[in-house]
Design an enzyme around this catalytic site. Structure first.
Site, PDB file in Angstrom:
ATOM      1  N   ARG A  21      50.766  62.437  69.291  1.00 33.74           N
ATOM      2  CA  ARG A  21      49.818  61.850  70.249  1.00 33.74           C
ATOM      3  C   ARG A  21      50.101  60.370  70.493  1.00 33.74           C
ATOM      4  O   ARG A  21      49.773  59.841  71.566  1.00 33.74           O
ATOM      5  CB  ARG A  21      48.367  62.032  69.750  1.00 33.74           C
ATOM      6  CG  ARG A  21      47.878  63.467  69.830  1.00 33.74           C
ATOM      7  CD  ARG A  21      46.353  63.549  69.695  1.00 33.74           C
ATOM      8  NE  ARG A  21      45.881  63.077  68.408  1.00 33.74           N
ATOM      9  CZ  ARG A  21      45.744  63.823  67.322  1.00 33.74           C
ATOM     10  NH1 ARG A  21      46.087  65.110  67.372  1.00 33.74           N
ATOM     11  NH2 ARG A  21      45.291  63.315  66.200  1.00 33.74           N
ATOM     12  N   CYS A  42      39.598  76.281  52.888  1.00 31.25           N
ATOM     13  CA  CYS A  42      38.226  76.290  52.368  1.00 31.25           C
ATOM     14  C   CYS A  42      37.489  77.585  52.720  1.00 31.25           C
ATOM     15  O   CYS A  42      36.442  77.878  52.144  1.00 31.25           O
ATOM     16  CB  CYS A  42      37.441  75.101  52.922  1.00 31.25           C
ATOM     17  SG  CYS A  42      38.090  73.497  52.381  1.00 31.25           S
ATOM     18  N   THR A 273      54.784  55.091  49.767  1.00 28.72           N
ATOM     19  CA  THR A 273      55.157  55.232  48.361  1.00 28.72           C
ATOM     20  C   THR A 273      55.916  53.975  47.935  1.00 28.72           C
ATOM     21  O   THR A 273      55.963  52.977  48.673  1.00 28.72           O
ATOM     22  CB  THR A 273      56.038  56.474  48.160  1.00 28.72           C
ATOM     23  OG1 THR A 273      57.289  56.261  48.829  1.00 28.72           O
ATOM     24  CG2 THR A 273      55.364  57.723  48.725  1.00 28.72           C
ATOM     25  N   TYR A 279      56.315  58.121  52.971  1.00 27.86           N
ATOM     26  CA  TYR A 279      54.861  58.128  52.881  1.00 27.86           C
ATOM     27  C   TYR A 279      54.431  59.411  52.155  1.00 27.86           C
ATOM     28  O   TYR A 279      55.160  60.397  52.117  1.00 27.86           O
ATOM     29  CB  TYR A 279      54.233  58.082  54.270  1.00 27.86           C
ATOM     30  CG  TYR A 279      54.478  56.790  55.028  1.00 27.86           C
ATOM     31  CD1 TYR A 279      53.462  55.861  55.218  1.00 27.86           C
ATOM     32  CD2 TYR A 279      55.737  56.507  55.569  1.00 27.86           C
ATOM     33  CE1 TYR A 279      53.682  54.686  55.911  1.00 27.86           C
ATOM     34  CE2 TYR A 279      55.968  55.328  56.261  1.00 27.86           C
ATOM     35  CZ  TYR A 279      54.936  54.421  56.417  1.00 27.86           C
ATOM     36  OH  TYR A 279      55.159  53.247  57.107  1.00 27.86           O
ATOM     37  N   GLY A 282      47.461  63.523  51.123  1.00 29.75           N
ATOM     38  CA  GLY A 282      46.842  64.767  50.670  1.00 29.75           C
ATOM     39  C   GLY A 282      46.620  64.856  49.173  1.00 29.75           C
ATOM     40  O   GLY A 282      46.539  63.845  48.465  1.00 29.75           O
ATOM     41  N   LYS A 434       8.339  60.736  56.290  1.00 27.21           N
ATOM     42  CA  LYS A 434       9.116  60.097  55.223  1.00 27.21           C
ATOM     43  C   LYS A 434      10.165  61.118  54.792  1.00 27.21           C
ATOM     44  O   LYS A 434       9.876  62.049  54.047  1.00 27.21           O
ATOM     45  CB  LYS A 434       8.220  59.707  54.048  1.00 27.21           C
ATOM     46  CG  LYS A 434       7.188  58.640  54.382  1.00 27.21           C
ATOM     47  CD  LYS A 434       6.296  58.354  53.187  1.00 27.21           C
ATOM     48  CE  LYS A 434       5.230  57.314  53.525  1.00 27.21           C
ATOM     49  NZ  LYS A 434       4.308  57.087  52.376  1.00 27.21           N
TER      50      LYS A 434
END
Length: 819
Positions: A21, A42, A273, A279, A282, A434
């Protein structure tokens, strides 16, 4: 510029998409060892449980679609086996063709993720033992469940994945046992909040063992034996290993990249790194804990996505820093939701951060609107300035949005004082004027502003009752349903009228159900000059934390019925279907409100009629079971649906089975007389019963109160009649006379002489022995008031109570004496 990305899913795939992008010219190659570059990891447990039925929905992005939309060279089934940082090349193994080749790069992003921990235990290679990390793992587990129709599963590890798998196997009809090495489930939770999860798991008939570990596996003919360190052996058709993950940092280490203290790849705030052209993002990287600033491993999808985006921006020259991770996470455990953010107590203590904590229990929305159900919030904050350090929430509805608010507050370095003033959306179906977050802020702020002093559930056992008084400020009905041992009951509404019963020379500890009424009582007493503390979270927090946590031995492992199902030890009778005659709505009522409403209603019902109850108090599901068991009524059904607990109770007298009622063998006595001989007899009997292990309560009323009076006077104000009573009555045990043959006091001295000669303990020694034996002394409040006796005039260790206190003790007694 040529960028090579190793690994897809959250970190690698998001880095690839972001890089395209911001740069149409970059050549991007993404290597993925598996066949799927981006999937909903997940959601994997929910496919096993058939909550997600279409496996295609697990695929977030396919190689074909990613190439088509982003013009990215995606190479699946390609494992990067070596990195040559000096020559900027990677070595790749094509897993399909088994060919090795090299690929150059200008910039390299490592996103290898984390691998499930699979300890080297005997028998670990059994075909019945699975781990869950990716889609192939998921398909293997689901295929096994579908084909083999297993009846029993053991899940090793009670973290997020372990409990999600346990729930989904339970949905498939398996009997599930969870084994956890720690003393509670869900590591980021503290013990007291995990206790809420433990009790919920019990209601779902999930067997689980805490502080126990797997030592070995042993394959049988049709099952696998799971051997625990406690000596137990569990039989299972399948085992899921879910004891955690470790960063896959091997390839980085072999390439000479720096590895952090935690074992993750060391990166700076730009995700670089130790090599500026490499790099890493994760689950494989070591990050900074946002709260403590310390190194940590926090393998979550959200941070991985953000790190991938940041790494791509920095490669493209759009410099951006990663500010650390606070570990915000959430998990569904059957009907409840559990969420955490920031640091828990264990981490704060480890890092030497001084903190305070508060517990609040609030309804998910306005109590008068149907469906309001409580949630429990634990807030951890700095003692010095109130900065929010962490939070944990367990509840049924609205947990996610409250946790997101607090998580945002932590990221903004806000304090508990800021939570007080947050303006949050409100309408009765969604919240209260509240909000629970505001309430948590109020409670924490009150502590720091010294509006109230608190104590916590773990401190209750250390309260010295000789120097302190523990007061239950709930209603008498709530007190009778369960209280903290050694407490006296003075409701908050009557506390102003009973100040004479509360000594100012003692530390006062008060508690209610959730903390609000205790706070009100504290404010009253503090302004009256008392040293007082309120139990944070109230009896609800205490009661859940101190009860048994594990749910052991609920299945008979060897008893297989003809239908191949494993039979629970305690099998409830078949549900009885009948027409409901009466319905009541107890939604919005806190414990013990629903049970009291059941009691009041069922009294007027005819035998054979059925009562259907709706409630939103989470304690109701267990309370109604206990109530039916002790009253002889039959619980036909109890369930949770649409955020409401529903129960059906049949009013009946069971002719075949007497209700199981605990054996009553306590002893109670009313000490009415103030005569020496009768006092001696009373304490001899009391000590004898206590020596036999019985709980003894002595209720002193009218003349018997003189036995408890101090021999010396007390500096108290009295009216004229009270002073007359004081003058005429004996002051203390040594002034008592015999009921017969008193002879002006000579008889009393004679009996004491004979007791000493025959080595019989004196009355004073008998009183001391009774105290040490745990005998409860209750002084009648009404008699004290009539006779003008003040609390300060009595010896230490006396409980001030009324007839309800005595009758409550008498309910559990098989003997009651009137002396």
């Amino acid at each position: 510029m040529k960028v090579v990305i190793v690994g897809g899913v959250a970190g690698g795939a998001s880095a690839a998409a972001r890089l395209r992008r911001v740069s149409e010219e970059a050549e991007i190659i993404l290597f993925e060892k598996g066949e799927h570059i981006s999937f909903a990891n997940c959601g994997l447990p929910y496919y096993i449980g058939e909550v997600i039925k279409d496996k295609e929905k697990l695929l977030v992005q396919t190689p074909e679609k990613m190439k088509e939309r982003f013009r990215i060279d995606v190479r699946v089934n390609s494992e990067v086996t070596k990195i040559d940082t000096e020559n900027k090349k990677v070595e790749v193994l094509n897993l399909v063709e088994r060919k090795v080749y090299t690929e150059s790069y200008d910039k390299l992003i490592l996103s290898p993720g984390a691998e499930p921990i699979r300890p080297t235990l005997p028998g670990i290679d059994s075909k019945r033992i699975f781990t869950l990390r990716n889609i192939p793992d998921t398909f293997r587990i689901k295929d096994y469940v579908d084909r083999m129709n297993p009846k029993r599963a053991v899940v090793v590890g009670a973290g997020f994945i372990g409990l999600e798998v346990a729930e989904n196997l339970h949905l498939r009809g398996l009997k599930v046992t969870v084994v956890e090495l720690a003393d509670h489930v869900i590591g980021p939770l503290d013990y007291d909040m995990a206790a809420l999860v433990h009790q919920h798991l019990k209601t779902k008939q999930v067997e689980f063992y805490l502080k126990d570990a797997v030592e070995a596996f042993e394959d049988g003919d049709a099952w696998v034996n799971v051997k625990l360190s406690s000596g137990r052996t569990l039989k299972a058709d399948m085992v899921i290993m879910g004891i955690g993950v470790r960063p896959e940092s091997k390839i980085a280490r072999e390439a000479g990249l720096a590895i952090g203290k935690t074992g993750g790849v060391l990166v700076n705030e730009y995700m670089q790194t130790s090599n500026e052209d490499v790099y890493s993002v994760g689950d494989a990287v070591e990050i900074k804990d946002f709260v403590s600033g310390k190194e940590a491993l926090i393998p979550l999808a959200g941070p991985a996505n953000k790190q991938g985006r940041i790494a791509a921006n920095n490669i493209a020259g759009l410099y951006e820093k990663f500010g650390g991770t606070q570990g915000t996470s959430i998990v569904k455990v059957f009907d409840i939701t559990v969420a955490v953010t920031g640091n828990n107590e264990r981490i704060l203590k480890k890092n030497g951060i001084e903190f305070e904590k508060s517990f609040t229990h609030s309804a998910s929305h306005a109590g008068y609107y149907p469906g309001a159900i409580p949630m429990s919030i634990k807030l951890l904050f700095a003692k010095k300035d109130g900065r929010i350090l962490g939070a944990q929430i367990v509840g049924y509805e609205g947990v996610d949005k409250r946790m997101d608010v607090i998580s945002t507050a932590i990221r903004a370095n806000m304090t508990v004082f800021d939570l007080e003033t947050l303006e949050l959306s409100y309408a009765p179906p969604y919240s209260s004027a509240k909000d629970p977050v505001n309430i948590a802020g109020f409670a924490a702020s009150n502590i720091l502003k010294k509006d109230v002093e608190i104590f916590h559930w773990e401190e209750v056992g250390g309260i010295d009752t000789e120097k302190s008084m523990l007061i239950d400020v709930r209603s008498p009905e709530e007190h009778r349903l369960g209280t903290i041992k050694g407490s006296i009951n003075i409701s908050v509404d009557e506390i102003r009228d009973r100040l004479d019963d509360i000594p100012k020379d003692k530390d006062i500890y008060v508690f209610c159900q959730v903390g609000l009424r205790g706070y009100l009582a504290s404010r009253i007493l503090m302004q009256k000059g008392y040293r007082v503390k309120n139990l944070s979270g109230g009896y609800k927090t205490y009661q859940v934390a101190v009860q048994k946590q594990a749910n052991e031995d609920i299945y008979e492992y060897d008893k297989i019925l003809k239908n191949d199902d494993i039979k629970p030890v305690d099998v409830s009778p078949d549900s009885r279907i009948a027409d409901t005659k009466i319905q009541i709505d107890a939604c919005g009522l806190q414990c013990p409100g629903p049970i009291m409403k059941v009691y009041d209603t069922i009294k007027s019902m005819n035998y054979g009629e059925i009562l259907e109850i709706k409630a939103t108090d989470p304690a109701f599901a267990e309370d109604i079971k206990t109530w039916c068991k002790t009253t002889g009524n039959r619980l036909i059904d109890v369930r949770f649906e649409n955020n409401t607990f529903k129960a059906a109770v049949l009013k009946e007298v069971n002719n075949n089975q007497t209700p199981e009622v605990p054996k009553k063998n306590d002893k109670t006595m009313v000490v009415f007389s103030g005569d020496l001989d009768k006092a001696i007899a009373s304490f001899i009997i009391a000590n004898g019963a206590a020596a036999m292990g019985r709980k003894v309560t002595m209720f002193f009323t009218f003349w018997g109160l003189n036995i408890l009076r101090k021999p010396e006077g007390a500096n108290v104000k009295k009216d004229f009649l009270s002073k007359m009573f004081e003058f005429m009555m004996p002051r203390g045990s040594k002034k008592l006379t015999l009921s017969k043959m008193s002879m002006g006091g000579i008889g009393g001295r004679l009996i004491r002489y004979l007791m000493k000669k025959k080595e019989v303990s004196s009355l004073e020694e008998l009183i001391d022995q009774a105290k040490k034996n745990g005998v409860t002394f209750v002084a009648c409040n009404m008699s004290m008031d009539i006779m003008g006796i003040k609390r300060e005039e009595l010896i230490d260790g006396i409980t001030i109570g009324g007839v309800a206190t005595f009758l409550g003790a008498a309910e559990d007694s098989d003997m009651n004496l009137f002396i």
